[in-house]
Write a protein that holds these residues in place. Structure first.
Motif, mmCIF file in Angstrom:
data_model
loop_
_atom_site.group_PDB
_atom_site.id
_atom_site.type_symbol
_atom_site.label_atom_id
_atom_site.label_comp_id
_atom_site.label_asym_id
_atom_site.label_seq_id
_atom_site.Cartn_x
_atom_site.Cartn_y
_atom_site.Cartn_z
ATOM 1 N N SER A 16 0.648 -1.334 -0.038
ATOM 2 C CA SER A 16 0.091 -0.051 -0.182
ATOM 3 C C SER A 16 0.759 1.156 0.129
ATOM 4 O O SER A 16 2.010 1.139 0.468
ATOM 5 N N ILE A 17 0.183 2.245 -0.259
ATOM 6 C CA ILE A 17 1.001 3.805 -0.426
ATOM 7 C C ILE A 17 0.096 4.690 0.334
ATOM 8 O O ILE A 17 -1.010 4.674 0.582
ATOM 9 N N ARG A 18 0.951 5.557 1.186
ATOM 10 C CA ARG A 18 0.263 6.303 2.109
ATOM 11 C C ARG A 18 0.650 7.535 1.468
ATOM 12 O O ARG A 18 1.688 8.074 1.472
ATOM 13 N N LEU A 19 -0.614 8.404 1.441
ATOM 14 C CA LEU A 19 -0.289 9.954 0.812
ATOM 15 C C LEU A 19 0.030 11.018 2.083
ATOM 16 O O LEU A 19 -0.329 10.535 3.237
ATOM 17 N N ILE A 20 0.330 12.160 1.887
ATOM 18 C CA ILE A 20 0.731 13.038 2.872
ATOM 19 C C ILE A 20 -0.760 13.420 3.734
ATOM 20 O O ILE A 20 -0.278 13.842 4.828
ATOM 21 N N ASN A 21 -1.723 13.231 3.152
ATOM 22 C CA ASN A 21 -3.088 13.647 4.078
ATOM 23 C C ASN A 21 -3.494 12.142 4.779
ATOM 24 O O ASN A 21 -4.288 12.348 5.571
ATOM 25 N N GLY A 22 -2.597 11.184 4.902
ATOM 26 C CA GLY A 22 -2.962 9.933 5.574
ATOM 27 C C GLY A 22 -3.784 9.006 5.098
ATOM 28 O O GLY A 22 -3.869 8.000 5.436
ATOM 29 N N THR A 23 -4.096 9.374 3.764
ATOM 30 C CA THR A 23 -4.951 8.179 2.966
ATOM 31 C C THR A 23 -4.017 7.010 2.571
ATOM 32 O O THR A 23 -2.863 7.214 2.019
ATOM 33 N N LYS A 24 -4.628 5.902 2.848
ATOM 34 C CA LYS A 24 -3.944 4.675 2.336
ATOM 35 C C LYS A 24 -4.482 3.968 0.916
ATOM 36 O O LYS A 24 -5.614 3.853 1.058
ATOM 37 N N ILE A 25 -3.610 4.112 -0.014
ATOM 38 C CA ILE A 25 -4.132 3.326 -1.306
ATOM 39 C C ILE A 25 -3.586 1.853 -1.509
ATOM 40 O O ILE A 25 -2.230 1.994 -1.377
ATOM 41 N N PRO A 26 -4.263 1.035 -1.822
ATOM 42 C CA PRO A 26 -3.782 -0.303 -2.028
ATOM 43 C C PRO A 26 -2.729 -0.168 -3.316
ATOM 44 O O PRO A 26 -3.297 0.819 -4.417
ATOM 45 N N LEU A 27 -1.910 -1.050 -3.462
ATOM 46 C CA LEU A 27 -1.065 -0.990 -4.779
ATOM 47 C C LEU A 27 -1.317 -2.508 -5.087
ATOM 48 O O LEU A 27 -1.150 -3.642 -4.440
ATOM 49 N N SER A 28 -1.720 -2.394 -6.679
ATOM 50 C CA SER A 28 -1.869 -3.603 -7.190
ATOM 51 C C SER A 28 -0.329 -4.471 -7.208
ATOM 52 O O SER A 28 0.680 -3.959 -7.319
ATOM 53 N N ARG A 29 -0.573 -5.906 -7.124
ATOM 54 C CA ARG A 29 0.615 -6.721 -7.289
ATOM 55 C C ARG A 29 1.366 -6.515 -8.537
ATOM 56 O O ARG A 29 2.570 -6.567 -8.617
ATOM 57 N N ARG A 30 0.620 -6.199 -9.523
ATOM 58 C CA ARG A 30 1.368 -6.130 -10.889
ATOM 59 C C ARG A 30 2.018 -4.607 -11.262
ATOM 60 O O ARG A 30 2.970 -4.647 -11.974
ATOM 61 N N LYS A 31 1.554 -3.624 -10.363
ATOM 62 C CA LYS A 31 2.218 -2.355 -10.402
ATOM 63 C C LYS A 31 3.210 -2.128 -9.383
ATOM 64 O O LYS A 31 3.856 -1.159 -9.334
ATOM 65 N N ALA A 32 3.512 -3.015 -8.589
ATOM 66 C CA ALA A 32 4.394 -2.906 -7.341
ATOM 67 C C ALA A 32 5.719 -2.788 -7.516
ATOM 68 O O ALA A 32 6.614 -1.671 -7.260
ATOM 69 N N ALA A 33 6.173 -3.666 -8.559
ATOM 70 C CA ALA A 33 7.501 -3.614 -9.040
ATOM 71 C C ALA A 33 7.777 -2.271 -9.605
ATOM 72 O O ALA A 33 8.969 -1.599 -9.909
ATOM 73 N N VAL A 34 6.863 -1.683 -10.428
ATOM 74 C CA VAL A 34 7.114 -0.475 -11.224
ATOM 75 C C VAL A 34 7.186 0.563 -10.051
ATOM 76 O O VAL A 34 8.046 1.597 -10.376
ATOM 77 N N PHE A 35 6.331 0.785 -9.287
ATOM 78 C CA PHE A 35 6.273 1.643 -8.389
ATOM 79 C C PHE A 35 7.447 1.829 -7.620
ATOM 80 O O PHE A 35 7.839 2.804 -7.428
ATOM 81 N N PHE A 36 7.956 0.674 -6.871
ATOM 82 C CA PHE A 36 9.197 0.676 -6.214
ATOM 83 C C PHE A 36 10.511 1.113 -7.085
ATOM 84 O O PHE A 36 11.369 1.562 -6.383
ATOM 85 N N LYS A 37 10.498 0.790 -8.236
ATOM 86 C CA LYS A 37 11.455 1.112 -9.223
ATOM 87 C C LYS A 37 11.433 2.761 -9.179
ATOM 88 O O LYS A 37 12.418 3.341 -9.315
ATOM 89 N N ILE A 38 10.272 3.297 -9.486
ATOM 90 C CA ILE A 38 10.099 4.678 -9.807
ATOM 91 C C ILE A 38 10.467 5.322 -8.350
ATOM 92 O O ILE A 38 11.210 6.592 -8.458
ATOM 93 N N ILE A 39 9.969 4.871 -7.397
ATOM 94 C CA ILE A 39 10.412 5.512 -5.966
ATOM 95 C C ILE A 39 11.827 5.457 -5.521
ATOM 96 O O ILE A 39 12.251 6.595 -4.895
ATOM 97 N N GLN A 40 12.624 4.522 -5.894
ATOM 98 C CA GLN A 40 14.164 4.554 -5.591
ATOM 99 C C GLN A 40 14.732 4.681 -6.641
ATOM 100 O O GLN A 40 15.099 5.563 -7.057
#
Length: 110
Positions: A86-110
């Motif tokens: 999951s992803i947490r935004l600055i307002n505290g909202t927790k957003i689920p992260l798709s299994r298929r999108k997780a690798a792409v997201f972690f690559k973008i963030i790091q």
């Protein structure tokens, strides 16, 4: 701010992408949440808005949510008991992260 930095979100309304926190799909409509806490409903579907925001720092975390990467405060990888990432935004909202999108997201963030 130049006029070409604004994105049309439906009808004749144009907004600055940096003011958008996230977008949530609701069938053929999209709720657009802003950093100031306000929200509007657009009759434009999320797929079209995703294409319009392609040049900005937005990421589709799963099929019904697009987040602004500038406002990500934290993220949680899949834990040992099988809960999804999951992803947490600055307002505290927790957003689920798709299994298929997780690798792409972690690559973008790091």
């Amino acid at each position: 701010m130049e006029i070409d930095t604004f994105v049309r979100i439906g009808g004749h309304k144009k907004i600055c992408p940096t003011s958008i926190l996230m977008l949530k799909a609701d069938i053929n409509y999209t709720y657009i949440y802003f950093i100031d806490g306000s929200c509007i409903l657009s009759s434009t579907n999320i797929g079209i808005l995703e294409k319009r925001l392609k040049e900005s720092d937005f990421f589709r975390s799963h099929r019904s949510t697009i987040i602004n990467l500038k406002y990500v405060s934290d993220f949680e990888d899949k834990d040992t008991i099988g809960n999804s990432s999951s992803i947490r935004l600055i307002n505290g909202t927790k957003i689920p992260l798709s299994r298929r999108k997780a690798a792409v997201f972690f690559k973008i963030i790091q």
